[in-house]
Design an enzyme around this catalytic site. Structure first.
Site, PDB file in Angstrom:
ATOM      1  N   ARG A   1      12.612  47.029  47.897  1.00 17.59           N
ATOM      2  CA  ARG A   1      13.623  48.023  48.275  1.00 17.59           C
ATOM      3  C   ARG A   1      13.933  48.972  47.124  1.00 17.59           C
ATOM      4  O   ARG A   1      15.094  49.269  46.847  1.00 17.59           O
ATOM      5  CB  ARG A   1      14.903  47.332  48.737  1.00 17.59           C
ATOM      6  CG  ARG A   1      14.693  46.500  49.978  1.00 17.59           C
ATOM      7  CD  ARG A   1      15.985  45.920  50.462  1.00 17.59           C
ATOM      8  NE  ARG A   1      15.758  45.076  51.620  1.00 17.59           N
ATOM      9  CZ  ARG A   1      16.667  44.294  52.148  1.00 17.59           C
ATOM     10  NH1 ARG A   1      17.880  44.266  51.639  1.00 17.59           N
ATOM     11  NH2 ARG A   1      16.382  43.541  53.190  1.00 17.59           N
ATOM     12  N   CYS A   2      12.899  49.435  46.495  1.00 15.81           N
ATOM     13  CA  CYS A   2      13.009  50.271  45.299  1.00 15.81           C
ATOM     14  C   CYS A   2      12.411  51.642  45.599  1.00 15.81           C
ATOM     15  O   CYS A   2      11.521  51.763  46.439  1.00 15.81           O
ATOM     16  CB  CYS A   2      12.237  49.569  44.171  1.00 15.81           C
ATOM     17  SG  CYS A   2      12.090  50.485  42.628  1.00 15.81           S
ATOM     18  N   GLY A   3      12.871  52.655  44.898  1.00 12.80           N
ATOM     19  CA  GLY A   3      12.264  53.971  45.044  1.00 12.80           C
ATOM     20  C   GLY A   3      10.794  53.968  44.667  1.00 12.80           C
ATOM     21  O   GLY A   3      10.027  54.828  45.105  1.00 12.80           O
TER      22      GLY A   3
ATOM     23  N   THR B   1       8.774  51.373  45.368  1.00  8.97           N
ATOM     24  CA  THR B   1       8.076  50.451  46.258  1.00  8.97           C
ATOM     25  C   THR B   1       6.800  51.046  46.860  1.00  8.97           C
ATOM     26  O   THR B   1       5.810  50.321  47.018  1.00  8.97           O
ATOM     27  CB  THR B   1       9.028  49.929  47.363  1.00  8.97           C
ATOM     28  OG1 THR B   1      10.098  49.226  46.726  1.00  8.97           O
ATOM     29  CG2 THR B   1       8.320  49.003  48.339  1.00  8.97           C
TER      30      THR B   1
END
Length: 162
Positions: free
Chosen positions: A35-37, A39
């Protein structure tokens, strides 16, 4: 023998796997999050794996929830997300800490090495990358924002495979 091969890590399925089982392979070790920018880098990592696996590259993904709680799920949820969203087929391991007092011994070793272009010390964020040659020597460390298709990263992977 490289110290790398002395570490045993738990796989995403709960089995224990010695990193010695990767002896003779070039490696790209990455702390990952769902859930990361950053990802979407999974897509590039999987493409790199498909292009270079036949030449001896293994990509090892280590989920980590230390940065903005961006890997909150269980191992089963992480595996499902990686498989269905990005078609990940490279080895994934159980969630670990890469910084702080609970830092996995593997990452204590990795972050203590004199690396470049990203230097030693704590992991800055998700998707930090370590390139390891076929003998277990760490050749390079790249910052999280370095894309899997970055020319400098690809050159380091090529050196590791050679």
């Amino acid at each position: 023998m490289s110290e790398l091969y002395t570490f045993t890590m738990r796989t995403i399925d709960g089995a224990h796997r010695s990193l010695g089982s990767f002896r003779g392979k070039a490696l790209l070790l990455v702390n990952v999050a769902s859930r990361c920018g950053l990802t979407p880098q999974y897509r590039g990592l999987q493409a790199l794996y498909e292009q270079q696996h036949g030449r001896g590259l293994e990509i090892l993904g280590f989920p980590c929830n230390q940065f903005g709680s961006q890997e909150p799920g269980t191992e089963a949820e992480v595996k499902q997300f990686c498989s269905t969203t990005y078609g990940v087929t490279f080895p994934l391991f159980a969630k670990i800490d890469v910084n702080g007092p609970g830092r996995a011994p593997l990452y204590a070793w990795l972050t203590g090495l004199p690396t470049a272009p990203d230097g030693p010390g704590d992991i800055a964020w998700n998707f930090a990358k370590f390139v390891v040659d076929r003998h277990g020597a760490v050749l390079a460390r790249f910052a999280p924002k370095t894309a899997p298709d970055d020319p400098a990263l690809l050159a380091a992977v090529e050196r590791a495979i050679a």
